[in-house]
Design a protein around this motif. Sequence first.
Motif, mmCIF file in Angstrom:
data_model
loop_
_atom_site.group_PDB
_atom_site.id
_atom_site.type_symbol
_atom_site.label_atom_id
_atom_site.label_comp_id
_atom_site.label_asym_id
_atom_site.label_seq_id
_atom_site.Cartn_x
_atom_site.Cartn_y
_atom_site.Cartn_z
ATOM 1 N N GLY A 216 0.875 -1.180 0.000
ATOM 2 C CA GLY A 216 0.000 0.000 0.000
ATOM 3 C C GLY A 216 0.906 1.223 0.000
ATOM 4 O O GLY A 216 1.733 1.376 0.901
ATOM 5 N N ILE A 217 0.773 2.062 -1.010
ATOM 6 C CA ILE A 217 1.592 3.286 -1.043
ATOM 7 C C ILE A 217 0.779 4.405 -0.401
ATOM 8 O O ILE A 217 -0.332 4.721 -0.855
ATOM 9 C CB ILE A 217 1.993 3.646 -2.493
ATOM 10 N N PHE A 218 1.343 4.977 0.658
ATOM 11 C CA PHE A 218 0.595 5.948 1.461
ATOM 12 C C PHE A 218 0.616 7.331 0.822
ATOM 13 O O PHE A 218 1.452 8.164 1.148
ATOM 14 C CB PHE A 218 1.159 6.006 2.883
ATOM 15 N N GLY A 219 -0.319 7.567 -0.059
ATOM 16 C CA GLY A 219 -0.497 8.895 -0.641
ATOM 17 C C GLY A 219 0.189 9.043 -1.991
ATOM 18 O O GLY A 219 1.355 8.699 -2.147
ATOM 19 N N ASN A 220 -0.592 9.527 -2.986
ATOM 20 C CA ASN A 220 0.014 9.866 -4.289
ATOM 21 C C ASN A 220 -0.406 11.268 -4.714
ATOM 22 O O ASN A 220 -0.410 11.596 -5.892
ATOM 23 C CB ASN A 220 -0.332 8.831 -5.369
ATOM 24 N N ASP A 221 -0.730 12.071 -3.676
ATOM 25 C CA ASP A 221 -1.152 13.449 -3.959
ATOM 26 C C ASP A 221 -0.261 14.471 -3.248
ATOM 27 O O ASP A 221 -0.684 15.576 -2.933
ATOM 28 C CB ASP A 221 -2.619 13.634 -3.540
ATOM 29 N N TYR A 222 0.984 14.056 -2.959
ATOM 30 C CA TYR A 222 1.927 15.017 -2.366
ATOM 31 C C TYR A 222 2.473 15.938 -3.448
ATOM 32 O O TYR A 222 2.447 15.609 -4.649
ATOM 33 C CB TYR A 222 3.096 14.279 -1.688
ATOM 34 N N THR A 224 5.098 16.465 -4.988
ATOM 35 C CA THR A 224 6.388 15.905 -5.434
ATOM 36 C C THR A 224 6.196 15.502 -6.902
ATOM 37 O O THR A 224 5.039 15.401 -7.350
ATOM 38 C CB THR A 224 6.756 14.643 -4.619
ATOM 39 N N PRO A 225 7.273 15.248 -7.642
ATOM 40 C CA PRO A 225 7.092 14.991 -9.082
ATOM 41 C C PRO A 225 6.108 13.865 -9.400
ATOM 42 O O PRO A 225 5.325 13.978 -10.336
ATOM 43 C CB PRO A 225 8.511 14.659 -9.551
ATOM 44 N N ILE A 296 5.775 13.308 5.987
ATOM 45 C CA ILE A 296 6.039 14.595 5.334
ATOM 46 C C ILE A 296 6.382 14.334 3.871
ATOM 47 O O ILE A 296 6.807 13.234 3.530
ATOM 48 C CB ILE A 296 7.190 15.347 6.040
ATOM 49 N N ALA A 297 6.190 15.348 3.031
ATOM 50 C CA ALA A 297 6.329 15.135 1.587
ATOM 51 C C ALA A 297 7.763 14.781 1.205
ATOM 52 O O ALA A 297 7.995 13.810 0.483
ATOM 53 C CB ALA A 297 5.877 16.392 0.841
ATOM 54 N N ALA A 298 8.713 15.556 1.681
ATOM 55 C CA ALA A 298 10.093 15.341 1.228
ATOM 56 C C ALA A 298 11.080 15.520 2.367
ATOM 57 O O ALA A 298 10.979 16.480 3.145
ATOM 58 C CB ALA A 298 10.430 16.313 0.103
#
Length: 340
Positions: A216-222, A224-225, A296-298
């Motif tokens: 499960g990838i936690f989030g794809n709306d950050y 980031t590219p 956190i995003a990055a």
Amino acid sequence: MKILVTGGAGYIGTHTCVELLEAGHEVIVIDNLYNANEQALHNVELITGKKLQFYNGDIADETVLQRIFEEHTIDCCIHFAGLKAVGESVVKPLEYYDNNISGTLCLMRVMGKYQVKNMIFSSSAAVYGNPAFVPITEECPKGICTNPYGWTKSMIEQILMDIYRADPSWNILLLRYFNPIGAHKSGMIGENPNGIPNNLMPYITQVAAGMRDHLGIFGNDYDTPDGTCIRDYIHVMDLARGHVKALEKIQKKDGLAIYNLGTGTGCSVLDVVRNFEQATGVKIAYTFEPRRAGDIAACYCDPSKAERELGWKAECDILEMCADAWKWQQSHPNGFADVQ
Ligand code: NAD
Ligand code: WQD
């Protein structure tokens, strides 16, 4: 040098013991085996062909620490011992503050009593909280940690700084690790999480091994590219070598210093998945899930201070990290419970 390694039976500890022994240091380990298996230390001896001395004990137990300092003339302590599961720390804050902070206080007291004033502490990128800027330099202000685990690291750093301020004859290095992954090339030591892994790489290797259905990838709306979070993954053997370099620095006796230990290269979750597939030829099924609280995003560092002052630089790339993590997973699907 004769080095006391607290938490030396754990993931980063065992890999560091290998590098210490291979660099010719003598190694004494104290570990209460709360999150480790003694077999890992036997494997360190098998890898290196050298012996270390193991004390099964707790760093909060002054008696066992005193015994160690009576029986050995320790030159420096590398302090890994601690609880490290971020999610668990939210549920059990008291255990985390107690184990990590009280344990460190006890250790520092006994070190001081025996005039052993060289300390290398395992800190974390967690102390930056949501970093004020990336790439993160050591000048980046410490932030608001998102969990009690991170606070224990932040607070211990403060405690060590105060001890140094009160008595500058201490030499203290605070090493802020980014995201250690991978394993020793032999496949004989590696990360051995209990239950469902919290961290990305062990989860991926368990999916690859067929032990879990998908990642499960936690989030794809950050922001980031590719929309997934970016981290600074570092090979655990590079990190281990960083400690050998830190020992050389400690011998120069120039007080307190802070170093980021990372590669300086940010990788997204999808980058890691793709690199794992390329390195191993195994496909990783995944779905996108909601964001995980506290992420956190990055988060990636500028490691140039460590290169300048320690002469250390991470050398392994993400493909090598993935290949080595996979080798460990395949040879030890059930960790150290497997027959060697
Ligand atoms: P780990 O859990 O594999 O190793 C920690 C070891 O300490 C374990 O073997 C455990 O049994 C032992 N231990 C815990 N409390 C103890 C106590 N009171 N007395 C004696 N032994 C005790 O963890 P790791 O990944 O090897 O991490 C090592 C250190 O690096 C920890 O302090 C951790 O917080 C820090 N760190 C880890 C990461 C990471 O992602 N793995 C990142 C940054 C910092
Ligand atoms: C990496 C990325 C997740 C699992 C933690 C601690 C930090 C430090 C290092 C000790 C994130 C994503 C993960 C999964 C996913 N430890 N992910 N699916 O959170 O960067 O750092 O370890 O000091 O303090 O917080 O590492 O490996 O948990 O996550 O999508 O099943 O992978 O969201 O973006 P993290 P991680």
